[in-house]
Design a protein around this motif. Structure first.
Motif, PDB file in Angstrom:
ATOM      1  N   LEU A  82      47.928  33.569  50.386  1.00 48.03           N
ATOM      2  CA  LEU A  82      47.849  34.852  50.958  1.00 48.03           C
ATOM      3  C   LEU A  82      46.866  34.941  52.287  1.00 48.03           C
ATOM      4  O   LEU A  82      47.127  35.841  53.055  1.00 48.03           O
ATOM      5  CB  LEU A  82      47.929  36.029  49.812  1.00 48.03           C
ATOM      6  N   GLN A  83      45.667  34.608  52.021  1.00 48.25           N
ATOM      7  CA  GLN A  83      44.807  34.783  52.879  1.00 48.25           C
ATOM      8  C   GLN A  83      44.890  34.137  54.178  1.00 48.25           C
ATOM      9  O   GLN A  83      44.271  34.513  55.022  1.00 48.25           O
ATOM     10  CB  GLN A  83      43.247  34.051  52.466  1.00 48.25           C
ATOM     11  N   GLN A  85      47.631  34.544  55.821  1.00 43.64           N
ATOM     12  CA  GLN A  85      48.356  35.637  56.595  1.00 43.64           C
ATOM     13  C   GLN A  85      47.475  36.532  57.659  1.00 43.64           C
ATOM     14  O   GLN A  85      46.605  36.813  57.237  1.00 43.64           O
ATOM     15  CB  GLN A  85      49.271  36.600  55.672  1.00 43.64           C
ATOM     16  N   LYS A  86      48.023  36.568  58.822  1.00 42.16           N
ATOM     17  CA  LYS A  86      47.235  37.233  59.873  1.00 42.16           C
ATOM     18  C   LYS A  86      47.524  38.701  60.082  1.00 42.16           C
ATOM     19  O   LYS A  86      46.780  39.451  60.595  1.00 42.16           O
ATOM     20  CB  LYS A  86      47.490  36.457  61.389  1.00 42.16           C
ATOM     21  N   ASN A  87      48.710  39.153  59.578  1.00 39.68           N
ATOM     22  CA  ASN A  87      49.127  40.550  59.574  1.00 39.68           C
ATOM     23  C   ASN A  87      48.879  41.338  58.283  1.00 39.68           C
ATOM     24  O   ASN A  87      49.801  42.238  58.024  1.00 39.68           O
ATOM     25  CB  ASN A  87      50.542  40.565  60.059  1.00 39.68           C
ATOM     26  N   GLU A  88      48.117  41.080  57.487  1.00 40.01           N
ATOM     27  CA  GLU A  88      47.486  41.706  56.323  1.00 40.01           C
ATOM     28  C   GLU A  88      47.155  43.404  56.833  1.00 40.01           C
ATOM     29  O   GLU A  88      46.323  43.496  57.410  1.00 40.01           O
ATOM     30  CB  GLU A  88      46.380  41.231  55.430  1.00 40.01           C
ATOM     31  N   ASN A  89      47.959  44.276  56.045  1.00 44.74           N
ATOM     32  CA  ASN A  89      47.368  45.612  56.117  1.00 44.74           C
ATOM     33  C   ASN A  89      46.130  45.843  55.324  1.00 44.74           C
ATOM     34  O   ASN A  89      45.830  45.122  54.077  1.00 44.74           O
ATOM     35  CB  ASN A  89      48.366  46.659  56.169  1.00 44.74           C
ATOM     36  N   GLN A  92      47.238  45.662  51.444  1.00 40.25           N
ATOM     37  CA  GLN A  92      47.452  44.028  50.985  1.00 40.25           C
ATOM     38  C   GLN A  92      46.238  43.494  50.746  1.00 40.25           C
ATOM     39  O   GLN A  92      46.233  42.831  50.001  1.00 40.25           O
ATOM     40  CB  GLN A  92      48.601  43.557  51.985  1.00 40.25           C
ATOM     41  N   GLN A  93      45.193  43.648  51.698  1.00 41.72           N
ATOM     42  CA  GLN A  93      44.074  43.033  51.727  1.00 41.72           C
ATOM     43  C   GLN A  93      43.514  43.360  50.255  1.00 41.72           C
ATOM     44  O   GLN A  93      42.730  42.589  49.836  1.00 41.72           O
ATOM     45  CB  GLN A  93      43.159  43.391  52.771  1.00 41.72           C
ATOM     46  N   ARG A  96      45.126  42.005  47.225  1.00 41.77           N
ATOM     47  CA  ARG A  96      44.790  40.511  47.259  1.00 41.77           C
ATOM     48  C   ARG A  96      43.292  40.185  46.486  1.00 41.77           C
ATOM     49  O   ARG A  96      43.080  39.317  45.873  1.00 41.77           O
ATOM     50  CB  ARG A  96      44.985  39.707  48.529  1.00 41.77           C
TER      51      ARG A  96
END
Length: 309
Positions: A82-83, A85-89, A92-93, A96
């Protein structure tokens, strides 16, 4: 005194403690004897039952820790994916990060539980090597640093100018120091102070971990290294674990022919002192003394490693 075991005709075993003494007259001559036999069958059976329960407990802990550890690796791998991913809001960050932190904490607890089970069954094998105590400390500090920073503690580390050489299992001794640091961080109020010092006293390396924490009650102090034993604590310190960290510290230190002691008073913090035998480096004639671990030597070639789970 001696213990007797008798096989009865029925097939049952009978146990007794037997002792005797001569009877002497006024001149010291033996004129008889006294024999006393006490039936201890019930006590012996209770001891055998307790030993069997203890063996079953060790087997259960080993099985439980293995089963708990199996799903942790794929969960942690999924979090690391999941880290990427470039489009984390922001939500979500944060989610995670919480999952990753708690999974790592759970992994630490399960690994300690597994090591306790291994130690109880004699399955821990030490891989000893020549190592500087400072290298063990530096690796342990790096491992415990996230918890120390999370609780905003000040950590003071004091290392000797010259290396103190040990013949030790590096990963196991790192585990010892990490557990002591983590224990100090957990039971010290936020913003406290932790000291870690290493020095040589005679033929011993002495490691001290001291804190400004809650301290330990006098009635609990003798049991602080017992397995699954913890002092009472408030709900804001519920992350204290299962009460296996210090028990594991004691077992690992003793496997290195060392000792660990604790001194404490309520409200005045605690100090744990580990003593290990010093092992001067063995340097063959015509060679130089080995560098401490952690100093990389020039590599002749590089390797690419692929790990598939």
């Amino acid at each position: 005194p001696m213990e007797l075991e008798v096989q009865l005709p029925s097939g049952r075993r009978w146990f007794a403690d037997a002792s005797g003494a001569p009877v002497r007259d006024a001149q010291g001559q033996v004129i008889g004897g006294i024999a006393v036999t006490v039936d201890v069958t019930d006590r012996k059976r209770a001891e055998e039952k307790l030993a069997d329960l203890n063996r079953r407990k060790d087997e259960f802990l080993a099985m439980l820790s293995h089963e708990l550890r199996n799903p942790l690796a794929p969960i942690l791998n999924a979090v690391q994916l999941l880290q990427l991913q470039k489009n984390e809001n922001a939500v979500q960050q944060k989610a995670r990060a919480i999952i990753e932190r708690q999974v790592r904490q759970l992994t630490h607890l399960v690994n300690d539980l597994l090591d306790v089970a291994r130690a109880a069954t004699g399955r821990i094998q030490l891989c000893r090597e020549q190592v500087a105590a400072s290298d063990i400390v530096e690796r342990a500090v790096e491992t415990a640093r996230p918890l120390i920073d999370q609780r905003r503690h000040e950590l003071t580390v004091s290392l000797p100018p010259d290396p103190i050489w040990l013949n030790a299992d590096v990963s196991r001794m790192e585990q010892v120091v990490t557990n002591l640091l983590s224990n100090a961080a957990k039971y010290t109020n936020e913003g406290g102070h932790i000291w870690l010092a290493v020095q040589q006293e005679g033929d011993q390396a002495v490691l001290r971990v001291r804190d400004t924490g809650l301290g330990i009650a006098p009635d609990f102090l003798p049991r602080v290294f017992d397995l699954f034993t913890q002092a009472n604590r408030s709900s804001d310190r519920s992350q204290g674990g299962l009460g296996i960290g210090l028990a594991l510290v004691k077992r690992l230190v003793e496997m290195h022919e060392g000792t660990v002691r604790v001194s404490s008073a309520l409200g005045q913090g605690s100090e744990f002192v580990v003593r290990l035998g010093v092992r001067p480096p063995v340097t063959p004639p015509g060679t130089t003394q080995p560098a401490p671990r952690g100093i990389a030597e020039p590599a002749e070639r590089t390797l690419r490693v692929l790990v598939v789970d």
